[in-house]
Write a protein that holds these residues in place. Structure first.
Motif, short mmCIF file in Angstrom:
data_model
loop_
_atom_site.label_atom_id
_atom_site.label_comp_id
_atom_site.label_asym_id
_atom_site.label_seq_id
_atom_site.Cartn_x
_atom_site.Cartn_y
_atom_site.Cartn_z
N TYR A 176 0.86 -1.18 0.00
CA TYR A 176 0.00 0.00 0.00
C TYR A 176 0.90 1.24 0.00
O TYR A 176 1.72 1.42 0.91
CB TYR A 176 -0.89 0.02 1.24
N ALA A 178 0.87 5.35 -0.07
CA ALA A 178 0.04 6.55 0.06
C ALA A 178 0.67 7.71 -0.69
O ALA A 178 1.89 7.90 -0.66
CB ALA A 178 -0.13 6.91 1.53
N GLU A 179 -0.17 8.45 -1.38
CA GLU A 179 0.28 9.71 -2.00
C GLU A 179 0.78 10.62 -0.89
O GLU A 179 0.10 10.84 0.10
CB GLU A 179 -0.91 10.36 -2.71
N LYS A 201 -1.26 -1.04 -4.26
CA LYS A 201 -2.47 -0.27 -3.99
C LYS A 201 -2.03 1.17 -3.74
O LYS A 201 -1.36 1.45 -2.74
CB LYS A 201 -3.20 -0.82 -2.77
N ILE A 203 -3.01 4.96 -2.89
CA ILE A 203 -4.16 5.61 -2.26
C ILE A 203 -3.85 7.07 -1.94
O ILE A 203 -2.70 7.45 -1.75
CB ILE A 203 -4.56 4.87 -0.96
N GLU A 205 -3.73 10.28 0.61
CA GLU A 205 -3.47 10.36 2.05
C GLU A 205 -4.75 10.35 2.87
O GLU A 205 -4.79 9.81 3.99
CB GLU A 205 -2.69 11.64 2.37
N SER A 207 -7.28 8.63 2.70
CA SER A 207 -7.89 7.32 2.95
C SER A 207 -6.97 6.40 3.74
O SER A 207 -7.23 5.20 3.84
CB SER A 207 -8.27 6.65 1.62
N MET A 208 -5.91 6.95 4.33
CA MET A 208 -4.96 6.10 5.04
C MET A 208 -5.60 5.35 6.21
O MET A 208 -5.28 4.19 6.44
CB MET A 208 -3.78 6.94 5.55
N TYR A 210 -8.58 4.23 6.53
CA TYR A 210 -9.41 3.13 6.04
C TYR A 210 -8.55 1.92 5.67
O TYR A 210 -8.90 0.78 5.99
CB TYR A 210 -10.23 3.60 4.84
N PHE A 211 -7.42 2.16 5.01
CA PHE A 211 -6.63 1.05 4.47
C PHE A 211 -5.57 0.50 5.42
O PHE A 211 -5.21 -0.66 5.34
CB PHE A 211 -5.95 1.48 3.16
#
Length: 336
Positions: A176, A178-179, A201, A203, A205, A207-208, A210-211
């Protein structure tokens, strides 16, 4: 004085131009890559500054300049990056000081002899640094053996090496990424993960939270860390720490010891570096919105408190954040 992208709102362009003019033509692109943030990662920047030093030396030999004039140029370039890039990353300051250690002793030497000594010091540091990172990565890969889903944040050349080496565990990982909007720090990991065969994946930032709950561990690099176990990394890292603590996900800082900053032990502190994100954040805005009277300044680096960090993965081993003090101070004594 402060370089573009690593400075205060008032940037000293005169000093930047002066330092750039000192460099041989073949080294100017690397200079621009650092100050314009086209290349990320303290490790990369240390290597690039080392190459600049080598270019100045090689030009000095080629043009039969005096050792004193070459050393003056190297010192100016070194001082510039210590005062600018080094303000964000103590590793840059520590490494440059090691590379130019005793350089002023060579001023009266023959240029060929001085060149040999200067390049030997630079290469000695490079070899030591490479060995330290190799140990960090090896410990990280072993730690991740039983993980399946890994979260990474920001950009770090050490973490990139770790991601590439995960294949040694002979399994496929789900990574995963993150941007990291402040510096677009997630993007450089994508290529490394694709080439390593990981499932990716990517994503935002936002939505961090959630994931992250689906991950077995989180890894990031450190621009700098304190002996008390505080790690500094790109803005957003503190949010990662909070989420990891909330879900009980272990957060690891993967970093060589060269990045230690002991100034807080004697009452000093790290000055946070702020960036003007006007161009980055307003690039897609229409002309109907005025940007002149909007404040876009934001910190580039943020400290993550030790209680949010499970451990630091270093060449000295995997060290719980609360146990970093003694090892950091001993390393600092060796450094001096």
């Amino acid at each position: 004085m402060q370089a573009v992208g690593y400075g205060k709102e008032a940037i000293d362009n005169i000093m930047k131009d002066k330092i750039r003019a000192i460099l041989p033509e073949e080294a100017k692109e690397a200079f621009d890559d650092i100050v314009e943030q086209r290349v990320l990662g303290a490790g990369n920047h240390i290597s690039m500054v080392g190459n600049m030093i080598a270019s100045i030396v090689e030009r000095g030999v080629r043009e039969r300049r005096t050792a004193a004039s070459v050393i003056e140029n190297i010192t100016e370039v070194a001082d510039y990056f210590i005062a600018t890039r080094g303000e964000a990353s103590q590793a840059v300051s520590n490494a440059i000081r090691l590379m130019v250690h005793n350089i002023k002793d060579y001023k009266e030497w023959d240029m060929d002899k001085a060149a040999e000594a200067i390049l030997a010091a630079k290469d000695s540091y490079a070899g030591t640094a490479a060995a330290a990172i190799e140990k960090c990565v090896a410990y990280g890969v072993r730690l991740a053996k039983d993980m399946n889903t890994i979260f990474v944040y920001d950009y770090s050349s050490t973490v990139e090496k770790f991601l590439r080496r995960l294949g040694e565990n002979k399994k496929s990982y789900h990574i995963y990424i993150a941007e990291s909007r402040v510096i677009d720090g997630g993007r450089p990991f994508v290529k490394a993960c694709q080439e390593a065969g990981h499932r990716i994946k990517f994503i935002p930032e936002a939505s961090m939270m959630y994931f992250l709950k689906d991950c077995d561990g989180a890894f990031m690099g450190a621009e700098t860390f304190y002996p008390d176990g505080t790690g500094f990394n790109t803005t957003g890292s503190d949010i990662v720490g909070l989420i990891c603590k909330h879900y009980g996900i272990p957060l690891y800082f993967l970093t060589p010891m060269i990045k230690v900053d002991i100034r807080p032990v004697t009452g000093g502190r790290k000055n946070l570096v702020f960036d003007d994100l006007k161009k980055k954040l307003s690039a897609s805005w229409g002309e109907d919105i005025r940007t002149e009277d909007i404040d876009f300044m934001t910190p580039e680096l943020i400290g993550v408190a030790p209680e949010f960090i499970r451990a630091f993965i270093t060449e000295e081993g995997i060290i719980p954040s609360g146990q970093m003090y003694g090892i950091s101070m001993e390393y600092s004594r060796k450094l001096r």
